[in-house]
Design an enzyme around this catalytic site. Structure first.
Site, short mmCIF file in Angstrom:
data_model
loop_
_atom_site.label_atom_id
_atom_site.label_comp_id
_atom_site.label_asym_id
_atom_site.label_seq_id
_atom_site.Cartn_x
_atom_site.Cartn_y
_atom_site.Cartn_z
N ARG A 161 1.11 -1.19 0.24
CA ARG A 161 -0.41 -0.03 -0.08
C ARG A 161 1.06 1.20 0.20
NH1 ARG A 161 -3.74 -3.88 3.43
NH2 ARG A 161 -2.29 -3.08 4.96
N GLU A 198 3.49 -9.68 16.14
CA GLU A 198 2.69 -10.29 16.88
C GLU A 198 2.91 -11.34 17.30
OE1 GLU A 198 -1.73 -10.61 18.88
OE2 GLU A 198 -1.29 -9.35 16.51
#
Lengths: 281, 182
Positions: A161, A198
């Protein structure tokens, strides 16, 4: 014999009675408003030691460097205080664009998708912003206006993006566009930088010949959460001796709000995440 | 059709900035690397200008870019002509409801996705990618747009590999490229 005073950031003064600050030849009475690495004021009892308990010890790259010594002069303290105040303005609305209607339109154009890619995550979808030519153009224009006179010669965009916002900014500034990509996508010789997710790690790569030493760069992505990817991107550019002037994102998540910098680099963000309507889930 | 090399002096500059990397991603492939073009602001701008000049009066309301290098060219083109930009992505990346189109690769299959509601029926669309090889990805992209009711006016790529005959696979849709690489 002089005491070599070491002021670790995480040991509470009250637990080390052997070295009360007032008996040390190196201790100076702290000024009232010392900022510690938490960015908040601490009680005067702890001020002289520069002690704080950082809230985000697991995300060290988001903290400002801790002060481990008190200010030696009033001038130094004022200079540090002033720097801290300007550093807080990472959101565009606090940084020259207060009440700019473009920011509201940009925020309104972003769609929130609950539980993507997994439960609990409110995904900030910028594809709806891209469907509004005026708001998309305003987004690019705000970044271009900010960086136009800063001598930026490199705009680095993070896959994928960042490839949507970075190139138009680069073109408008007359700068190079450097894509930072996932492993094995770039065909030439690359340097790699790992970063923590994560669960597990990922890796970002850059062509070694993309930037020259001394070039001034900005890094663009659509969104910053923990700052892990932007930090890896910064390290890539710095390893090739470019100077990262700023990291810029359209959206900044709450984890980054309240922090001042990213790895010591300024962070510039247009909008916060939109709150989700009550009936959406 | 290709842009006529003799007519436009910018084409030569663009072609000379594209780097060919042998044996990437595998032996025998001569990879056309556009990242070196992106490092030359004038040539990158010329690339975009050539597309914008061609499309700005054609009433294009949608520019669809194919992940990820299509984003680099498609986004500035969309902005310059005042069109929406629609990213066409690999599976699992777009967060909302999507339509999918499978296509075949040399070995195996792949899939392209587009958000439902990104384009409306009757819109005029352009598909942008950095390169056309066999034409499989571009075909899948055109399918997605046509299934959503859009009219694909043209496919636009920086580079064509004519030997792979991708143009024929586009089933009559016009293709516009800036440079050819044999």
């Amino acid at each position: 014999m002089p005491v070599a005073l070491v002021w670790p950031t995480e040991i509470c003064y009250l637990k080390s009675p052997l070295y009360p600050p007032s008996l040390s030849p190196h201790w100076k009475k702290p000024e009232k408003n010392i900022y510690t690495s938490c960015g908040g004021k601490q009680s005067t009892a702890l001020l002289g030691l520069g002690i704080c308990k950082p809230k985000h010890t697991s995300r060290l790259d988001l903290e400002t460097p801790a002060r481990t010594q008190p200010f030696s002069t009033e001038r130094e303290r004022k200079k540090f205080s002033k720097r801290k105040k300007t550093e807080k303005k990472m959101f565009a609305a606090e940084n020259g664009l207060k009440d700019d209607p473009r920011l509201q339109a940009i925020s309104d154009a972003i769609r929130v998708i609950p539980h993507f890619p997994k439960p609990g995550i409110m995904f900030q979808d910028i594809t709806t912003l891209l469907l509004k030519p005026k708001a998309f153009k305003d987004t690019v224009d705000i970044f271009v206006d900010r960086y136009r006179d800063m001598g930026i010669s490199v705009v680095a965009g993070i896959e994928a993006r960042g490839f949507i916002f970075g190139p138009p900014i680069a073109l408008a500034l007359g700068a190079k566009f450097v894509p930072l990509r996932k492993p094995r996508k770039l065909p030439g010789k690359v340097i790699s930088e790992a970063y923590v997710l994560e669960y597990g790690t990922d890796c970002l790569e850059m062509h070694v010949d993309a930037v020259q030493p001394g070039e001034r760069a900005v890094i663009i992505d659509d969104l910053v959460a923990t700052g892990g990817t932007l930090s890896a991107a910064t390290r890539l550019l710095e390893r090739m001796e470019a100077e990262v002037v700023e990291c810029a994102c359209v959206i900044g998540l709450p984890e980054v709000k309240g922090q001042h910098r990213l790895n010591g680099k300024p962070l510039y963000i247009l909008v916060e995440p939109r709150p989700v309507e009550a009936d959406c889930c | 059709m290709s842009a006529c090399k003799e007519d436009d002096p910018r084409i030569h500059g663009i072609k000379s900035k594209i780097r060919v990397v042998p044996d990437f991603p595998k032996t025998g492939i001569m990879f056309q690397d556009i990242t070196t073009l992106l490092l030359e602001p004038k040539s990158f701008k010329d690339t975009i200008d050539l597309f914008v000049e061609r499309y700005k009066e054609k009433n294009i309301s949608v520019v669809a870019g194919i992940e990820a290098r299509g984003f680099i060219f498609g986004s500035p083109i969309a902005l310059a002509i005042g069109a929406k930009f629609v990213p066409l992505r690999k599976p699992g990346k777009l967060p909302a409801d999507v339509i999918k189109q499978d296509y075949t690769l040399e070995y195996g299959n792949d899939c392209l996705e587009m958000h439902v509601g990104a384009v409306e029926s009757g819109e005029r669309a352009l598909v942008v990618d950095d390169l056309i090889a066999t034409g499989g990805t571009l075909c899948a992209a055109m399918s997605l747009l046509e299934r959503a009711g859009a009219e694909v006016v043209e496919c636009a790529c920086v580079i064509e590999l004519p030997d792979l005959k991708g143009r024929e696979r586009l089933q009559g849709k016009p293709l516009y490229v800036l440079v050819e690489s044999h």
